[in-house]
Scaffold this active site. Structure first.
Site, short mmCIF file in Angstrom:
data_model
loop_
_atom_site.label_atom_id
_atom_site.label_comp_id
_atom_site.label_asym_id
_atom_site.label_seq_id
_atom_site.Cartn_x
_atom_site.Cartn_y
_atom_site.Cartn_z
N GLU A 136 -3.09 -1.44 3.65
CA GLU A 136 -2.62 -2.76 4.06
C GLU A 136 -1.88 -3.37 2.88
O GLU A 136 -2.22 -3.10 1.74
CB GLU A 136 -3.77 -3.70 4.44
CG GLU A 136 -4.54 -3.30 5.67
CD GLU A 136 -5.62 -2.28 5.38
OE1 GLU A 136 -5.92 -1.48 6.28
OE2 GLU A 136 -6.17 -2.26 4.26
N ARG B 186 5.77 6.54 -6.97
CA ARG B 186 5.93 7.74 -6.15
C ARG B 186 5.12 8.89 -6.72
O ARG B 186 4.43 9.60 -5.98
CB ARG B 186 7.41 8.12 -6.04
CG ARG B 186 7.66 9.39 -5.23
CD ARG B 186 9.12 9.84 -5.29
NE ARG B 186 9.70 9.83 -6.63
CZ ARG B 186 9.45 10.75 -7.57
NH1 ARG B 186 8.64 11.75 -7.32
NH2 ARG B 186 10.02 10.67 -8.75
N ASN C 14 5.55 -8.84 1.25
CA ASN C 14 5.92 -7.95 0.15
C ASN C 14 6.88 -6.87 0.66
O ASN C 14 6.52 -5.72 0.87
CB ASN C 14 4.67 -7.33 -0.47
CG ASN C 14 4.98 -6.62 -1.77
OD1 ASN C 14 6.12 -6.30 -2.07
ND2 ASN C 14 3.94 -6.35 -2.54
N GLY D 299 10.11 5.79 -10.60
CA GLY D 299 9.45 6.88 -9.90
C GLY D 299 7.96 7.01 -10.17
O GLY D 299 7.32 7.93 -9.66
N TYR E 41 6.77 2.11 0.68
CA TYR E 41 5.88 2.94 1.49
C TYR E 41 6.62 3.61 2.64
O TYR E 41 6.34 4.77 2.98
CB TYR E 41 4.68 2.13 1.98
CG TYR E 41 3.71 1.81 0.87
CD1 TYR E 41 3.06 2.82 0.18
CD2 TYR E 41 3.45 0.50 0.50
CE1 TYR E 41 2.18 2.53 -0.86
CE2 TYR E 41 2.57 0.20 -0.53
CZ TYR E 41 1.94 1.22 -1.20
OH TYR E 41 1.07 0.94 -2.22
#
Length: 157
Positions: free
Chosen positions: A113, A92, A118, A89, A125
């Site tokens: 970008e 995040r 990946n 986490g 994301y």
């Protein structure tokens, strides 16, 4: 993986430029020419419109982000978490910190970008509310394609 309860987030110091650059080279730019050198990171640290955020486990640099703030949009240039702290986490948490900062600054969107290959980062994301907006062939040194992503942000009612 080692879990820690001593993780702290905060702005980077000038002495963090080299460790951040090395982490970028090893975790993000692997296989590409090194573009986020210690000098480039140091220049970003000196820019008032750029936030370089670190995550520390005690004294150890566990992760970092670099984000530039514009008039209405921010651009997330880099986000990395070392292997010992991934999937806990931390990425995040850093992104939430930056998002709150962007909202405070009147920013309405965050763009970024990343390497097209990946998939782990892309899924991360997407889970954070970013959407794919474009594919850019040869973006990375003419060798690798990138995907561009965008997240619209606003104050929650």
């Amino acid at each position: 993986m080692k879990a820690s309860r001593n993780l702290t987030l905060g702005p980077a110091a000038a002495t963090d430029a080299a460790p951040i650059a090395v982490m970028s080279r090893d975790l993000i730019e692997n296989g590409l020419p090194w573009s986020w050198t210690p000098e480039r990171v140091a220049r970003n640290l000196a820019q008032p419109e750029t936030m370089v955020l670190t995550a520390r486990d005690g004294e150890h640099l566990a992760g970092f982000t670099i984000m530039q703030f514009g008039e209405t949009r921010a651009h997330l240039s880099l986000l990395a978490v070392d292997a010992d702290h991934q999937r806990q986490g931390l990425g995040r948490r850093m992104l939430e910190w930056l998002t709150e900062s962007a909202l405070t600054a009147g920013i309405s969107a965050i763009g970024l970008e990343l390497r097209e290959t990946n998939l782990g980062a892309r899924h991360f994301y997407i889970r954070q509310g970013f959407a794919l907006t474009a594919r850019i062939a040869g973006y990375y040194s003419g060798r690798e394609a990138a995907v561009r992503m965008l997240r619209e942000i606003s104050v929650k009612p």
